[in-house]
Design a protein around this motif. Sequence first.
Motif, PDB file in Angstrom:
ATOM      1  N   GLY A   1      84.828 -17.429 -41.437  1.00  0.00           N
ATOM      2  CA  GLY A   1      84.986 -17.993 -42.776  1.00  0.00           C
ATOM      3  C   GLY A   1      83.717 -18.589 -43.352  1.00  0.00           C
ATOM      4  N   VAL A   2      82.672 -18.707 -42.523  1.00  0.00           N
ATOM      5  CA  VAL A   2      81.407 -19.237 -43.028  1.00  0.00           C
ATOM      6  C   VAL A   2      80.372 -18.122 -43.013  1.00  0.00           C
ATOM      7  N   GLY A   3      79.878 -17.745 -44.186  1.00  0.00           N
ATOM      8  CA  GLY A   3      78.932 -16.643 -44.293  1.00  0.00           C
ATOM      9  C   GLY A   3      77.520 -17.032 -43.884  1.00  0.00           C
ATOM     10  N   ARG A   4      76.696 -16.004 -43.632  1.00  0.00           N
ATOM     11  CA  ARG A   4      75.293 -16.236 -43.273  1.00  0.00           C
ATOM     12  C   ARG A   4      74.384 -15.869 -44.457  1.00  0.00           C
ATOM     13  N   THR A   5      73.109 -16.243 -44.386  1.00  0.00           N
ATOM     14  CA  THR A   5      72.206 -16.078 -45.507  1.00  0.00           C
ATOM     15  C   THR A   5      70.969 -15.310 -45.057  1.00  0.00           C
ATOM     16  N   ALA A   6      70.701 -14.216 -45.710  1.00  0.00           N
ATOM     17  CA  ALA A   6      69.569 -13.371 -45.335  1.00  0.00           C
ATOM     18  C   ALA A   6      68.251 -14.116 -45.494  1.00  0.00           C
ATOM     19  N   GLU A   7      68.140 -14.931 -46.544  1.00  0.00           N
ATOM     20  CA  GLU A   7      66.876 -15.614 -46.794  1.00  0.00           C
ATOM     21  C   GLU A   7      66.504 -16.568 -45.655  1.00  0.00           C
TER      22      GLU A   7
ATOM     23  N   PRO B   1      92.321 -24.192 -46.299  1.00  0.00           N
ATOM     24  CA  PRO B   1      92.771 -23.055 -45.493  1.00  0.00           C
ATOM     25  C   PRO B   1      93.140 -21.885 -46.402  1.00  0.00           C
ATOM     26  N   GLY B   2      92.720 -20.695 -46.068  1.00  0.00           N
ATOM     27  CA  GLY B   2      93.062 -19.512 -46.856  1.00  0.00           C
ATOM     28  C   GLY B   2      91.928 -19.046 -47.731  1.00  0.00           C
ATOM     29  N   GLU B   3      90.880 -19.881 -47.909  1.00  0.00           N
ATOM     30  CA  GLU B   3      89.716 -19.420 -48.645  1.00  0.00           C
ATOM     31  C   GLU B   3      88.585 -19.167 -47.660  1.00  0.00           C
ATOM     32  N   VAL B   4      87.667 -18.318 -48.017  1.00  0.00           N
ATOM     33  CA  VAL B   4      86.500 -18.068 -47.179  1.00  0.00           C
ATOM     34  C   VAL B   4      85.247 -18.104 -48.033  1.00  0.00           C
ATOM     35  N   CYS B   5      84.130 -18.416 -47.402  1.00  0.00           N
ATOM     36  CA  CYS B   5      82.863 -18.509 -48.125  1.00  0.00           C
ATOM     37  C   CYS B   5      82.064 -17.244 -47.912  1.00  0.00           C
ATOM     38  N   PRO B   6      81.754 -16.528 -48.941  1.00  0.00           N
ATOM     39  CA  PRO B   6      80.923 -15.340 -48.744  1.00  0.00           C
ATOM     40  C   PRO B   6      79.471 -15.740 -48.410  1.00  0.00           C
ATOM     41  N   ALA B   7      78.649 -14.748 -48.168  1.00  0.00           N
ATOM     42  CA  ALA B   7      77.244 -14.999 -47.821  1.00  0.00           C
ATOM     43  C   ALA B   7      76.561 -15.793 -48.935  1.00  0.00           C
ATOM     44  N   LYS B   8      75.544 -16.523 -48.546  1.00  0.00           N
ATOM     45  CA  LYS B   8      74.705 -17.288 -49.491  1.00  0.00           C
ATOM     46  C   LYS B   8      75.487 -18.372 -50.224  1.00  0.00           C
ATOM     47  N   TRP B   9      76.681 -18.685 -49.802  1.00  0.00           N
ATOM     48  CA  TRP B   9      77.490 -19.680 -50.475  1.00  0.00           C
ATOM     49  C   TRP B   9      76.802 -21.039 -50.394  1.00  0.00           C
TER      50      TRP B   9
ATOM     51  N   GLY C   1      77.633 -13.352 -35.173  1.00  0.00           N
ATOM     52  CA  GLY C   1      76.400 -13.754 -34.505  1.00  0.00           C
ATOM     53  C   GLY C   1      75.208 -12.952 -35.000  1.00  0.00           C
ATOM     54  N   THR C   2      74.102 -13.636 -35.198  1.00  0.00           N
ATOM     55  CA  THR C   2      72.853 -12.980 -35.590  1.00  0.00           C
ATOM     56  C   THR C   2      71.833 -13.218 -34.486  1.00  0.00           C
ATOM     57  N   PHE C   3      71.166 -12.166 -34.048  1.00  0.00           N
ATOM     58  CA  PHE C   3      70.197 -12.268 -32.957  1.00  0.00           C
ATOM     59  C   PHE C   3      68.904 -11.572 -33.358  1.00  0.00           C
ATOM     60  N   LEU C   4      67.811 -12.318 -33.313  1.00  0.00           N
ATOM     61  CA  LEU C   4      66.505 -11.735 -33.602  1.00  0.00           C
ATOM     62  C   LEU C   4      65.863 -11.330 -32.278  1.00  0.00           C
ATOM     63  N   ILE C   5      65.485 -10.056 -32.182  1.00  0.00           N
ATOM     64  CA  ILE C   5      64.913  -9.508 -30.943  1.00  0.00           C
ATOM     65  C   ILE C   5      63.458  -9.158 -31.212  1.00  0.00           C
ATOM     66  N   ASP C   6      62.546  -9.580 -30.334  1.00  0.00           N
ATOM     67  CA  ASP C   6      61.144  -9.216 -30.539  1.00  0.00           C
ATOM     68  C   ASP C   6      60.876  -7.830 -29.946  1.00  0.00           C
ATOM     69  N   PRO C   7      59.693  -7.291 -30.143  1.00  0.00           N
ATOM     70  CA  PRO C   7      59.446  -5.911 -29.688  1.00  0.00           C
ATOM     71  C   PRO C   7      59.562  -5.738 -28.174  1.00  0.00           C
ATOM     72  N   GLN C   8      59.473  -6.842 -27.427  1.00  0.00           N
ATOM     73  CA  GLN C   8      59.664  -6.748 -25.979  1.00  0.00           C
ATOM     74  C   GLN C   8      61.141  -6.829 -25.599  1.00  0.00           C
ATOM     75  N   GLY C   9      62.008  -6.908 -26.578  1.00  0.00           N
ATOM     76  CA  GLY C   9      63.438  -6.920 -26.309  1.00  0.00           C
ATOM     77  C   GLY C   9      63.971  -8.297 -25.964  1.00  0.00           C
ATOM     78  N   ARG C  10      63.261  -9.371 -26.312  1.00  0.00           N
ATOM     79  CA  ARG C  10      63.718 -10.714 -25.977  1.00  0.00           C
ATOM     80  C   ARG C  10      64.223 -11.438 -27.223  1.00  0.00           C
TER      81      ARG C  10
ATOM     82  N   GLU D   1      78.259 -10.634 -46.713  1.00  0.00           N
ATOM     83  CA  GLU D   1      77.140 -10.840 -45.796  1.00  0.00           C
ATOM     84  C   GLU D   1      76.323  -9.561 -45.639  1.00  0.00           C
ATOM     85  N   LEU D   2      77.056  -8.451 -45.460  1.00  0.00           N
ATOM     86  CA  LEU D   2      76.361  -7.180 -45.239  1.00  0.00           C
ATOM     87  C   LEU D   2      75.615  -6.752 -46.504  1.00  0.00           C
ATOM     88  N   GLU D   3      76.232  -7.061 -47.666  1.00  0.00           N
ATOM     89  CA  GLU D   3      75.572  -6.722 -48.937  1.00  0.00           C
ATOM     90  C   GLU D   3      74.307  -7.563 -49.097  1.00  0.00           C
ATOM     91  N   ASP D   4      74.395  -8.842 -48.719  1.00  0.00           N
ATOM     92  CA  ASP D   4      73.236  -9.730 -48.787  1.00  0.00           C
ATOM     93  C   ASP D   4      72.104  -9.179 -47.924  1.00  0.00           C
TER      94      ASP D   4
END
Lengths: 187, 187, 187, 187, 187, 187, 187, 187, 187, 187
Positions: free
Chosen positions: E140-146, F162-170, E121-130, E50-53
């Motif tokens: 176990g479920v990754g997030r997607t930068a796109e 169980p035991g597997e995880v999904c990386p980002a963009k999966w 958790g991913t949180f988008l903050i606007d310039p006013q801090g909201r 995720e961090l690499e993405d």
Amino acid sequence: MTTINSELKSFSTDAFHNGEFIKVSDQDVRGKWAVFFFYPADFTFVCPTELEDMADHYATFQDLGVEIYAVSTDKHFTHKAWHDTSPAIGKIRYVMLGDPTGAISRNFGVLVEDAGVANRGTFLIDPQGRVQYMEITAEGVGRTAESLIDKIKAAQYIAAHPGEVCPAKWKEDGATLTPSLDLIGKI
Amino acid sequence: MTTINSELKSFSTDAFHNGEFIKVSDQDVRGKWAVFFFYPADFTFVCPTELEDMADHYATFQDLGVEIYAVSTDKHFTHKAWHDTSPAIGKIRYVMLGDPTGAISRNFGVLVEDAGVANRGTFLIDPQGRVQYMEITAEGVGRTAESLIDKIKAAQYIAAHPGEVCPAKWKEDGATLTPSLDLIGKI
Amino acid sequence: MTTINSELKSFSTDAFHNGEFIKVSDQDVRGKWAVFFFYPADFTFVCPTELEDMADHYATFQDLGVEIYAVSTDKHFTHKAWHDTSPAIGKIRYVMLGDPTGAISRNFGVLVEDAGVANRGTFLIDPQGRVQYMEITAEGVGRTAESLIDKIKAAQYIAAHPGEVCPAKWKEDGATLTPSLDLIGKI
Amino acid sequence: MTTINSELKSFSTDAFHNGEFIKVSDQDVRGKWAVFFFYPADFTFVCPTELEDMADHYATFQDLGVEIYAVSTDKHFTHKAWHDTSPAIGKIRYVMLGDPTGAISRNFGVLVEDAGVANRGTFLIDPQGRVQYMEITAEGVGRTAESLIDKIKAAQYIAAHPGEVCPAKWKEDGATLTPSLDLIGKI
Amino acid sequence: MTTINSELKSFSTDAFHNGEFIKVSDQDVRGKWAVFFFYPADFTFVCPTELEDMADHYATFQDLGVEIYAVSTDKHFTHKAWHDTSPAIGKIRYVMLGDPTGAISRNFGVLVEDAGVANRGTFLIDPQGRVQYMEITAEGVGRTAESLIDKIKAAQYIAAHPGEVCPAKWKEDGATLTPSLDLIGKI
Amino acid sequence: MTTINSELKSFSTDAFHNGEFIKVSDQDVRGKWAVFFFYPADFTFVCPTELEDMADHYATFQDLGVEIYAVSTDKHFTHKAWHDTSPAIGKIRYVMLGDPTGAISRNFGVLVEDAGVANRGTFLIDPQGRVQYMEITAEGVGRTAESLIDKIKAAQYIAAHPGEVCPAKWKEDGATLTPSLDLIGKI
Amino acid sequence: MTTINSELKSFSTDAFHNGEFIKVSDQDVRGKWAVFFFYPADFTFVCPTELEDMADHYATFQDLGVEIYAVSTDKHFTHKAWHDTSPAIGKIRYVMLGDPTGAISRNFGVLVEDAGVANRGTFLIDPQGRVQYMEITAEGVGRTAESLIDKIKAAQYIAAHPGEVCPAKWKEDGATLTPSLDLIGKI
Amino acid sequence: MTTINSELKSFSTDAFHNGEFIKVSDQDVRGKWAVFFFYPADFTFVCPTELEDMADHYATFQDLGVEIYAVSTDKHFTHKAWHDTSPAIGKIRYVMLGDPTGAISRNFGVLVEDAGVANRGTFLIDPQGRVQYMEITAEGVGRTAESLIDKIKAAQYIAAHPGEVCPAKWKEDGATLTPSLDLIGKI
Amino acid sequence: MTTINSELKSFSTDAFHNGEFIKVSDQDVRGKWAVFFFYPADFTFVCPTELEDMADHYATFQDLGVEIYAVSTDKHFTHKAWHDTSPAIGKIRYVMLGDPTGAISRNFGVLVEDAGVANRGTFLIDPQGRVQYMEITAEGVGRTAESLIDKIKAAQYIAAHPGEVCPAKWKEDGATLTPSLDLIGKI
Amino acid sequence: MTTINSELKSFSTDAFHNGEFIKVSDQDVRGKWAVFFFYPADFTFVCPTELEDMADHYATFQDLGVEIYAVSTDKHFTHKAWHDTSPAIGKIRYVMLGDPTGAISRNFGVLVEDAGVANRGTFLIDPQGRVQYMEITAEGVGRTAESLIDKIKAAQYIAAHPGEVCPAKWKEDGATLTPSLDLIGKI
């Protein structure tokens, strides 16, 4: 605070008695007459003369069936050391209670909380564990064993002779009064 | 509760004194030595002998600059009536405070709440209003004016001679001790 | 409870020092390095050897600018009496604080409340009054002045050389480390 | 807070030990002697030398029947990563507890709440789970495994020989003292 | 807990950024768009991808004027060590916040209290801090930068064009809607 | 508030489904995968395109065994009226829950209390009633059914393996990771 | 709860009026006579006939200087949609308040908390904002505009003619009574 | 306060009925339809005309199976005296409840606490003790028995024909509506 | 509750007096002697004879400068009606206070809360508003105006002659006593 | 406070009766009619004449089966002394209760707390222990035994003849009223 007729509270502590370290609790005190004799600190000035005065009359106290418990907030180790080094204290044959937590002194209401020492309080306890006489003197004023013995005799006489009372200045073998309705307003 | 060094609390009450009804407050007490002499009830048995004993020594108390305040939870009307009818009480020239609300007795810790009477407590107050000596006896055991006078003399001596202390059994003109570091463990 | 970096709390007590009774407060302690050396009781067994060990190294402590304050819940009278009678304690030239109320011991968290005695705790205080080292041993295990001196030297070195740290087993004049980002994960 | 004689509180956490991730709880600790060795953070400076010093003496600890638990508020993943990359940490064969919630550090009173790190505290626990020795050093002052071993030997000796005590500077095979009433004031 | 339109709470912590240790507070975050990207732990499995993405798309985030703050309950020391050893993490040029006390994670409502780790958790903050967008995935479920970039573009478009709204599946340059009374019930 | 792994709370409400008014409770939801899809109000602007997008993908959701519950604080009467008049809403075959008391919206933490409307929150619930994914967007930013479907597939894959995880963009059929100790610090 | 003579509480909400969305607050209501006409829900059965009955008499209400505020817990969007689709509702020219938070309904005591709907309550408010008449009917029992008009006329007559009262069954231009002491017990 | 569907609270009071003093409790009321007809005071002006109007229609109420309970905070003695002296009140054959404690008026929410009188409230109670209609008028505005009879008929019709509802202006034998899904938005 | 010497509390109520309805408050009462004469209810049995007895002696009360206030929890309307219809009550020329809230009766401690009626209490108030005599009789036992007049004369005599007291059975012009110390115990 | 119909509270006290000291409790009082006759103090001025008046009528009270209990806050000792010395008090043959704690006076609500005396309250108690008549006079106004006897006769007559009531000024053998509905408004 302890007052007349209040009951001895439970305690358990280390004491020095006749060259031994022993445990003493309120259960050991009950069953016979007892005097709790509080003083501020070992190795101080007025105190040894008071304690020596009590030691000199210890035979009389024993004849009256009274045990003496001297109490300060010092530890039993210190009581032994003082007994070893002071000629006056060396005479003592009664029990010296250590009260380093101040619990016993506090129970009797004589602990000076911000100094960690006890006031000079004397409390006579009857075999049922109830206070029958109490006297507290300011720092610097000593107590007198003979006066205490007079009070003990009066209290024991009253305990033994229900229905009679001791007028002022009564001494052993002195006349007592038997209250009756006819005496009201006549004395 | 009143203990050694505690301060006289404020009060105001009706009293009987030398054939008159007067008002007495703590402000009247302060400024000279005073004894508060509590007893359970007018028209009872031990009490009059104690009060008579105090009356017999009143000249001595006055020589020592000490005023006597006898206190019971009876009213001043009753004090007068007792004074009129009892030969012993009729001798009294000191102040008899009425305490029908029990407020003064409660302040000194000698009120028996469920009986509405005071215990036999004696309290020596110095001119600053602080307790210097206290003694409480069980019902049926009288007090002695002479012992009290000894304690007053000791307390007055200490107050007048800062730095000296009275050992046990001290009586007027007896030797006193001046505490010093070298005396520790030597007495 | 006292922990690393916590600040010395205010106190005022009587102490025995070089044959005199003096007053010591937290204000007297601040401004130079100090060791508070708690022990359970005067006239006991492990304690005197610990206190003698401290006395034997007192010149070193003084060279390091460190004052020693021995503390027990005994009174200053007892400290003097022990100093007079015990050869080991008689060597002591540092300050012996009396703590009969247990207030100082409680402030440092070493008071055993139901026994009225202190645990064997050693606390190094810097001139700003903050704890830099603390050690507490169970009853029956003595402490060592030399180990303490090592800790004092390390703490004083750190205080004098901001930015350097002492690795384990550091002794005076040993190599120290200067932390830098490049060292992370390399040692 | 943890103090002498206080008991190990319950915990359960993930740990790194000999290349494995394991669960460790207080139940695993009890039954033999243990040392809890807290340090602020993985991948920092003083810490690895302290941990290496402990690793170098691990055979001695094991001979004494003592297990070592190093604890920081890092996670077990980080412990493994540090072990993989640092030559000093790579020597470790004892248990490295992860404490990311700070629960164990807080139980022992060494958690710096506003920084999320532990102070450098060492706690010796006996097989009954009671603290027998504790030492905490300021940031920047390392600890010494050899001193700790001396304390462990003394504590184990006392545990094995009830009635004897170790005077100051005691080392293994040194003379011990058996307390008796006659020794009071004589040492 | 943080929800849509709630405001960034104050914090101050140590961070790792481009080979340096820096201090970051909420004041540094305000004034431009920001993403707080929470993950459970350094040196774990899903997280680095995720961090690499996020690292791979960092140029795009920068073009949009968005700073990225990765946050775990690890310390900044650990972030550096991970950055040094992991090829994926080594790519990161954005800020890695240490949150060893869990304070930031708790503010955003993603701290798992009994484990000491943050949820993803991913949180988008606007310039006013909201907070303008938030997404939390199970372990176990990754997030997607796109996907995140799409949401940022929509939020920035809305912020720049008051009165228009983006319908579902909106992508940059897609048609938007201008709400009017006549559209009610017609779409 | 609802967060990852929190459990579905009990509720019971009126709903509109396929031309009928039905009762729906949390018990009806449990046992299969479900999406709660909150939106502010019927007869408004962004919402119908989001709801239409969900309707257009309803077959896919059904293939994945997922039921859709659209929720606003409108009543079921209003849902039916909107369904009758709006071409986009008319496509809907999934369940439309009325939440006029706001109880369901409040349970999920998306109720704006002073406006009486729900935020645009999406919550994926597994068959055990636990939240596995959540996303909330600001007013004016639409959601995308396709992204949601990706998250559902990942969550279902993890649940099934169980035991597997999904990386980002999966995405479905993409490679997954099986965590092992050796991977630490290597990705 | 609202009762006779209680005062209109402050509120502010969105409303639908003559094809526009407007803001309405209690300040807009004060200064002329007003009727608050609560009903459970848009798009339901009894309600539209009641609302149509009110619409049919709106000219009379306007002649009497009375504004009508219909209130349900639906939103203003829904009011417009209903107005667009229902022939009966389409006749309405008075104000339709949206009350999605239930705040206004709760203020008047007609909110059914566990259903999120209002009871059928009618409240006549005088220009000073005080309730002069109130009527609430059970679900299923409609109200009658003509009866309401009779009550309005009576209330307005009383307001205009202080000192007169309207007996039962009074209609406009009917005889009224002027209370006097002589009438007591005579009617 | 009493509102639609709230249940009759328990009460017991003295009443005047057909020349007798009787006891009436809520248990007597239940089991048939009842009207509680509150008015401010006996021997006043508007009230007797209202009560006379109710008396004139009492046969109709009885035909509908409805008992009438007139209630004021006067006592039953006063009710009798008024009945004896007032021609209008003399017509009454229904029950007149005395409510000198104001308990019944308070239960229905019509007691004006600082005046000790009831507002002009009418409450229709069904045989299950639940309020089906309520109306309260300001001081000076009378009520109409005929309007009340219309409401009773509607409520009784609804009770007898579950599933039908009465639209506005409904009178006995008028058309009713049977709600169905198809009617939504069509009326 | 009202007791001897307690002060009249503030009140304001409607009253019937000499054919008029007037307002009476505590301010109207103060400044002259007054009797509050409570009774349970208008139109009852014992009461009218008591009130008639008071009416028959009203000239005497007026000669003594005393106003009479009869009080029941009935309203002033009822007082007038009773006055109109009862020959006994028709004689009354003093003030009849209405107390429908029970506030005045409660202030005097004579309200029977669960019945809403007053006990038969008579209270004599001096011009300073303080109670000088009070008498309460059980239900069924009437009061006597003549006895009340005797008490008023005694109270007025005492008020006019400070220092004298009225012995038992004192009647106007009878001998009084002047208390003095000499009388104690002599009567 | 005691009021009409309130019940005698429990008490136990010492009393003087016919030359004896006896114990009296509420249990002794119950079972016959009793009068509690409170007065401020023994040996005062008004009081003896009141008590003498009661003594002079004691035969009548006895004939009526009524016991008299005089109560002051004095002790029983004082009662005896007063009885011995005062000719008026010496006539007393009824019970004189001592109430030195003020408990009985407080129960009846006549204790003046800040003076420790009782008000002049008379309370008639029926054999069931309920108050049937009470009268309290201000200081300085005496009470009359004959008036009290009248009230006792009326109360006893009512108790013996349920259904009849005594009008005002009723004396023994006078006409009584039997309440009936027809009498309302006729007297």
